[in-house]
Design a protein around this motif. Structure first.
Motif, PDB file in Angstrom:
ATOM      1  N   ASP A   1       0.810  -1.212   0.000  1.00 56.22           N
ATOM      2  CA  ASP A   1       0.000   0.000   0.000  1.00 56.22           C
ATOM      3  C   ASP A   1       0.846   1.266   0.000  1.00 56.22           C
ATOM      4  OD1 ASP A   1       0.919  -0.088   2.595  1.00 56.22           O
ATOM      5  OD2 ASP A   1      -1.047  -0.353   3.505  1.00 56.22           O
ATOM      6  N   GLY A   2       2.146   1.137   0.206  1.00 55.55           N
ATOM      7  CA  GLY A   2       3.010   2.310   0.197  1.00 55.55           C
ATOM      8  C   GLY A   2       3.552   2.670  -1.173  1.00 55.55           C
ATOM      9  N   LEU A   3       3.435   1.772  -2.145  1.00 58.44           N
ATOM     10  CA  LEU A   3       3.927   2.063  -3.495  1.00 58.44           C
ATOM     11  C   LEU A   3       2.979   3.038  -4.188  1.00 58.44           C
ATOM     12  CD1 LEU A   3       5.112  -1.276  -5.138  1.00 58.44           C
ATOM     13  CD2 LEU A   3       6.502   0.625  -4.374  1.00 58.44           C
ATOM     14  N   ARG A   9       1.010   0.701 -11.753  1.00 57.49           N
ATOM     15  CA  ARG A   9       0.465   0.562 -13.104  1.00 57.49           C
ATOM     16  C   ARG A   9       1.601   0.439 -14.127  1.00 57.49           C
ATOM     17  NH1 ARG A   9      -1.165   1.928 -17.771  1.00 57.49           N
ATOM     18  NH2 ARG A   9      -3.269   1.813 -18.500  1.00 57.49           N
ATOM     19  N   ARG A  10       2.650   1.211 -13.986  1.00 64.39           N
ATOM     20  CA  ARG A  10       3.778   1.119 -14.922  1.00 64.39           C
ATOM     21  C   ARG A  10       4.484  -0.233 -14.814  1.00 64.39           C
ATOM     22  NH1 ARG A  10       6.949   6.883 -15.343  1.00 64.39           N
ATOM     23  NH2 ARG A  10       5.130   8.132 -15.801  1.00 64.39           N
ATOM     24  N   LEU A  11       4.591  -0.757 -13.619  1.00 66.36           N
ATOM     25  CA  LEU A  11       5.237  -2.057 -13.439  1.00 66.36           C
ATOM     26  C   LEU A  11       4.433  -3.163 -14.121  1.00 66.36           C
ATOM     27  CD1 LEU A  11       6.327  -1.822  -9.687  1.00 66.36           C
ATOM     28  CD2 LEU A  11       7.831  -1.731 -11.676  1.00 66.36           C
ATOM     29  N   LEU A  12       3.117  -3.032 -14.091  1.00 65.89           N
ATOM     30  CA  LEU A  12       2.247  -4.051 -14.691  1.00 65.89           C
ATOM     31  C   LEU A  12       1.925  -3.789 -16.158  1.00 65.89           C
ATOM     32  CD1 LEU A  12      -0.222  -4.612 -11.717  1.00 65.89           C
ATOM     33  CD2 LEU A  12       1.725  -6.032 -12.399  1.00 65.89           C
ATOM     34  N   GLN A  13       2.385  -2.682 -16.697  1.00 62.69           N
ATOM     35  CA  GLN A  13       2.103  -2.285 -18.081  1.00 62.69           C
ATOM     36  C   GLN A  13       2.351  -3.391 -19.106  1.00 62.69           C
ATOM     37  OE1 GLN A  13       0.723   0.766 -18.862  1.00 62.69           O
ATOM     38  NE2 GLN A  13       0.438  -0.108 -20.896  1.00 62.69           N
ATOM     39  N   PRO A  14       3.427  -4.191 -18.968  1.00 62.95           N
ATOM     40  CA  PRO A  14       3.697  -5.219 -19.989  1.00 62.95           C
ATOM     41  C   PRO A  14       2.581  -6.251 -20.168  1.00 62.95           C
ATOM     42  CG  PRO A  14       5.606  -4.922 -18.574  1.00 62.95           C
ATOM     43  CD  PRO A  14       4.490  -4.131 -17.961  1.00 62.95           C
ATOM     44  N   VAL A  15       1.683  -6.395 -19.202  1.00 59.84           N
ATOM     45  CA  VAL A  15       0.640  -7.418 -19.323  1.00 59.84           C
ATOM     46  C   VAL A  15      -0.765  -6.842 -19.442  1.00 59.84           C
ATOM     47  CG1 VAL A  15       2.026  -9.120 -18.074  1.00 59.84           C
ATOM     48  CG2 VAL A  15       0.385  -7.711 -16.814  1.00 59.84           C
ATOM     49  N   LEU A  16      -0.918  -5.541 -19.362  1.00 57.82           N
ATOM     50  CA  LEU A  16      -2.253  -4.939 -19.343  1.00 57.82           C
ATOM     51  C   LEU A  16      -3.007  -5.080 -20.663  1.00 57.82           C
ATOM     52  CD1 LEU A  16      -1.652  -1.755 -17.173  1.00 57.82           C
ATOM     53  CD2 LEU A  16      -2.570  -3.983 -16.488  1.00 57.82           C
TER      54      LEU A  16
END
Length: 197
Positions: A1-3, A9-16
């Motif tokens: 919850d601190g991120l 969202r940018r970290l997960l961008q490759p799979v969105l």
């Protein structure tokens, strides 16, 4: 919850863009999330620190990148704090993440190094809530530089100054089971060096 949410969202961008993606995100305390990961209730944990070594729990850490940290605030607060920065942080209102984040420890050391006792008016577990209060003019706050455009364009916040020696780091933590989810592999294979600053 601190991120910061935009970082997640940018970290997960490759799979969105996956056509049948079903993304289920949970927020929580670091140790609780690691426990759920060890019990295979989660595929991965995104965090601001690596999982500690533990012989009883088999986890792996993968560094996804880092970002320098700067101070941001409303135009009026930035104007008054710029003159004697960083000593001005003892006079202007300051918003900080709570001690559950890794960056808070780095910030506390930075304050000590500069002999500054900040005028803390708020501490937040949730980074989005922290930025929302900053946008109302409640105080200046630290944030990863990779969020600068979003803070400026979407929230009307300005950069006050850099916070040399303080970085925010991003990790993907997974369990050491033999079959890794293919989308997790995709996130790990993505070049996250654009985060490094």
């Amino acid at each position: 919850d601190g991120l910061p949410k935009l970082v997640v969202r940018r970290l997960l961008q490759p799979v969105l863009a996956e056509p049948h993606l079903r993304l289920l995100c949970h927020e929580g305390e670091f140790d609780e999330l690691l426990g759920d990961l060890a019990l295979h209730r989660l595929d991965v944990v995104l965090s601001d620190r690596p999982a500690p070594s533990n012989a009883n729990i088999k986890l792996y850490n993968h560094a996804l990148g880092s970002s320098a940290v700067s101070w941001y605030g409303s135009a009026a607060l930035v104007k008054s704090a710029k003159k004697k920065f960083p000593s001005s942080l003892a006079d202007v209102p300051v918003l900080l993440p709570t001690g559950h984040t890794a960056v808070r420890t780095r910030l506390d050391h930075w304050f000590e190094h500069h002999s500054v006792t900040p005028r803390i008016v708020g501490e937040f577990e949730d980074s989005a809530l922290l930025a929302t209060f900053a946008a109302t003019g409640m105080g200046v706050f630290p944030s990863p530089d990779l969020m600068r455009d979003d803070l400026n364009n979407r929230m009307g916040l300005q950069r006050l100054a850099g916070c040399p020696t303080v970085t925010e780091q991003f990790y993907l933590i997974g369990s050491e089971r033999k079959v890794m989810h293919p989308l997790v592999k995709q996130v790990l294979a993505h070049d996250h060096t654009l985060f490094d600053s």
